[in-house]
Design a protein around this motif. Structure first.
Motif, PDB file in Angstrom:
ATOM      1  N   ASN A  41       0.844  -1.191   0.000  1.00 41.77           N
ATOM      2  CA  ASN A  41       0.000   0.000   0.000  1.00 41.77           C
ATOM      3  C   ASN A  41       0.882   1.244   0.000  1.00 41.77           C
ATOM      4  O   ASN A  41       0.519   2.285   0.505  1.00 41.77           O
TER       5      ASN A  41
ATOM      6  N   GLN B 297      -1.620  -1.215  -5.030  1.00 44.23           N
ATOM      7  CA  GLN B 297      -1.878  -2.453  -4.288  1.00 44.23           C
ATOM      8  C   GLN B 297      -1.180  -3.670  -4.908  1.00 44.23           C
ATOM      9  O   GLN B 297      -1.751  -4.758  -5.020  1.00 44.23           O
TER      10      GLN B 297
ATOM     11  N   SER C  78      -8.055   1.917   1.924  1.00 43.99           N
ATOM     12  CA  SER C  78      -7.872   1.191   3.180  1.00 43.99           C
ATOM     13  C   SER C  78      -9.139   1.195   4.037  1.00 43.99           C
ATOM     14  O   SER C  78      -9.643   2.266   4.395  1.00 43.99           O
TER      15      SER C  78
ATOM     16  N   PHE D 210       0.911  -0.595   6.548  1.00 40.68           N
ATOM     17  CA  PHE D 210       0.111  -1.604   5.852  1.00 40.68           C
ATOM     18  C   PHE D 210       0.599  -3.021   6.098  1.00 40.68           C
ATOM     19  O   PHE D 210      -0.121  -3.980   5.816  1.00 40.68           O
TER      20      PHE D 210
ATOM     21  N   ASP E 186      -6.938  -5.990   4.783  1.00 40.49           N
ATOM     22  CA  ASP E 186      -7.768  -5.292   3.812  1.00 40.49           C
ATOM     23  C   ASP E 186      -8.010  -6.212   2.629  1.00 40.49           C
ATOM     24  O   ASP E 186      -7.307  -7.215   2.454  1.00 40.49           O
TER      25      ASP E 186
ATOM     26  N   ARG F 233      -4.806  -8.301   1.694  1.00 44.18           N
ATOM     27  CA  ARG F 233      -3.738  -7.739   2.521  1.00 44.18           C
ATOM     28  C   ARG F 233      -3.936  -8.298   3.917  1.00 44.18           C
ATOM     29  O   ARG F 233      -5.018  -8.168   4.496  1.00 44.18           O
TER      30      ARG F 233
END
Length: 695
Positions: free
Chosen positions: A17, A22, A132, A452, A457, A471
């Motif tokens: 991130n 991404q 996010s 991150f 996520d 994520r």
């Protein structure tokens, strides 16, 4: 995919991130530390756009950019925030008291309950990143009762989205660069402003296969240097595009069958094009008529395997949405839509909200930023600029508090002085960020943000086939930092908002099941923690209508030259751009990235510099009607003689010791307005004057 051990490291799949792309990565962990990053070839973002190319190329490995490679330096940065901070002195004084998470959330809940009781829930603004944990934030706002949930998209590509949506009904078509024979890019530099890591390789593949590349840009970017540079005057790209449309119409070289079967409004659009001649465009853009004619002939010869695309270098102007409409119309005339080597209509998984929605109260108040009214084609992300104006004017009603998550409004919005005045006017400001940013300096309460590597996520990938990646935390949050979704859930409970009695993992599990039928744990166990569903399907308009009101491509445009042009007092255009080494305003404290690109000198053409008596070692003062900056210079023939410019993201006076005092903030020069249709912040339309600073 479970963690794999090799080289004495445990490799865990997740998603970067470091920017909005991404990219899929594998994080190498040793003793609870992130020590190395490498690409995750199971994630298509680092490999290829289409299913067929992904299957072929993933064996060669994926890609990750410089920002992703050096993200461990940010994660380990000792200047990261680790404890909640409560302001004790005047706003901006830097006087703080460290408090516990329990105290911080109790205070935040108390202030939001008081706000709702005394001024109504609509007096709360909520600003956040556009990726996010966005759904849980949006649903908090719905449950609380405020319509004023805003995110980053309106300072990114909202104008582009609005333009394509109005014509194609497709918000974000994707350029199939690798298979194009001719490529025309306007205000887009995919070799440096890398959105998705498959883009640079796709462009290089096209060039290796003999594709012809044309780049319209007042700056000779890295991408422009790989092809034919068209040094247009800033904000005039739309004139070039409309002249190309005119030539196709004039010479009957458009894709006639496609236009007749799949578009509406052709007769009216043809009338509109009659005076959009190459001579008209040449006068506005500064390009030669001959080159415009030659480009049109080349596009017509190789259609439909051509890409014409434009991004933020075009949409950040007062005419940005209409320029993008023109681009969409040109693609329609060339028949490129959803064809190999053209602009693809992406099929994507859709993430819905929580399990069956609670009966939250109906929100009666309109959004404070005028989306759908003052800005009829506004993106759902709203308009930061318009919300700021509402704080300053009190119209249509007075916002009194804001929660800001991972957004540095002070340096991201045009016109720094307006942003500071607006934030100081609020009764209460809470900011969550990884660093003590310029925006956080003005807060009443600061919550430390996770990196991150430390949070969950879901990413619905921007590819030409459905792809969903996870994520997942690869290390524990530092110093007991609460992941953002955890404190948002706890805040909702403290405010007795219904529907927040589930864990975030349960929330994600529901979303994954609705999107693709898997559970969260099943997604995590897949190779690379990614679920991909091929193949890429082309020409979907043969089986279903375009998602427009008519079911067809809706041709039309109302383009005008930009509203701010150089004059006698301010004789130069001022532009700005992204660089490969940094992300917006948030990476300038990373020592590795600063070593790669440590400052943002002002680019000036040598002829312009000589006329002003400016040498390569000089510093200059750059002035607009709205502010001034001081900068070093870089003399180069790679910029239009009537244009000066620099990289966006520098000029910090906070964020960290390494970021402070480096370069200049171009936002100080900008008017601080929004594009009239979409509410997109106008971040590149500016005129300036220069003078050498005495040594």
């Amino acid at each position: 995919m479970k963690a794999v051990k090799d080289d004495e490291l445990t490799w865990i799949p997740t998603c970067c991130n470091g920017c909005g792309g991404q990219t899929g990565i594998l994080a190498g962990i040793r003793d609870g530390e992130v020590v190395k990053i490498k690409p995750n070839s199971e994630n298509p973002i680092g490999v290829a756009l289409t299913w067929e190319e992904f299957q072929e190329q993933k064996q060669r490995g994926g890609r990750v950019c410089l920002k992703g490679v050096h993200a461990p330096r940010q994660w380990a940065d000792p200047e990261r925030l680790t404890r909640p901070l409560l302001r004790k002195g005047p706003r901006g004084s830097g006087q703080w008291q460290t408090i516990s998470w329990e105290e911080a959330l109790a205070l935040l809940a108390e202030r939001l309950e008081q706000l709702r009781r005394e001024h109504g829930p609509e007096s709360l603004l909520w600003f956040c990143e556009d990726h996010s944990f966005i759904h849980i934030q949006e649903e908090f706002c719905r449950a609380y009762g405020t319509p004023n949930f805003l995110n980053h998209t309106n300072i990114c590509d909202a104008g582009r989205r609005a333009g394509f949506l109005r014509v194609l009904g497709i918000e974000r078509p994707l350029a199939h660069l690798s298979q194009a024979r001719v490529i025309l890019l306007l205000g887009w530099n995919p070799l440096e402003a890398v959105k998705w890591m498959y883009l640079p390789a796709a462009l290089e593949q096209a060039l290796d296969q003999g594709a012809r590349l044309f780049v319209a840009d007042p700056v000779r970017s890295k991408t422009a240097s790989r092809g034919h540079w068209l040094p247009v005057r800033p904000g005039t790209d739309g004139a070039l595009v409309l002249a190309l449309c005119h030539i196709l119409w004039r010479d009957g070289k458009y894709q006639r069958d496609f236009v007749q079967q799949y578009t509406s409004g052709w007769d009216e659009f043809a009338v509109y094009l009659q005076d959009k001649t190459p001579a008209w465009a040449a006068e506005l853009t500064g390009l030669e008529e001959r080159k415009i004619e030659e480009l049109a002939a080349l596009l017509a010869e190789y259609a439909p395997r051509v890409v014409v695309d434009a991004w933020c270098g075009v949409s950040h102007y007062s005419n940005g949405m209409e320029t993008t409409r023109a681009v969409a119309c040109l693609n329609a005339l060339l028949g490129t839509i959803d064809r190999p080597g053209g602009l693809l209509w992406p099929e994507r998984f859709k993430l819905t909200g929580r399990p069956p929605q609670p009966n939250w109260p109906q929100i009666a108040s309109p959004a404070v930023d005028g989306r759908g009214a003052a800005y009829p084609f506004a993106h759902k992300s709203g308009s930061y600029v318009a919300a700021r104006e509402a704080i300053l004017s009190g119209q249509p009603y007075q916002p009194r508090a804001a929660v800001v998550v991972f957004q540095n409004l002070m340096l991201s919005l045009p016109n720094v002085e307006k942003s500071e005045a607006a934030l100081r006017r609020l009764d209460f400001l809470a900011v969550c960020d990884v660093y003590l940013s310029e925006t956080a300096l003005l807060a009443d309460l600061v919550l430390p943000g996770t990196h991150f590597y430390e949070r969950y996520d879901l990413t619905v990938n921007w590819t030409a086939f459905p792809s969903l990646s996870l994520r997942q935390p690869v290390v524990e949050p530092r110093s007991g930092i609460w992941p953002e979704y955890e404190w948002i859930l706890e805040l909702a409970r403290k405010l007795s908002l219904s529907g927040f009695d589930l864990s975030y993992q349960q929330y994600l599990d529901w979303q994954v099941k609705q999107a693709c039928g898997l559970s969260l744990s099943e997604l995590a166990s897949l190779p690379g923690a990614v679920f991909n569903r091929g193949p890429t399907r082309y020409e979907k308009w043969r089986e279903r209508p375009f998602p427009t009101e008519s079911g067809r491509i809706q041709l039309g445009c109302d383009w005008q030259p930009p509203g701010t042009l150089p004059n006698q007092d301010y004789p130069f255009y001022m532009v700005n751009w992204k660089v490969y080494q940094h992300t917006h305003t948030r990476s300038q404290n990373n020592p590795a990235l600063l070593q790669a690109y440590g400052e943002n000198p002002l680019w000036i053409h040598p002829e312009t510099a000589a006329a002003l008596g400016i040498g390569p070692e000089d510093r200059v003062r750059v002035e607009s009607e709205y502010g001034w900056i001081e900068s070093g210079v870089f003399l180069t023939e790679g910029i239009h003689p009537r244009v000066v410019g620099l990289a966006h993201g520098f000029g910090h006076w906070a964020l960290g010791s390494r970021a402070k005092g480096r370069g200049a903030a171009v936002n100080r020069l900008l008017a601080g307005t929004a594009e009239a249709g979409s509410g997109q912040a106008i971040l590149k339309e500016c005129r300036v004057r220069l003078r050498k600073v005495d040594k």
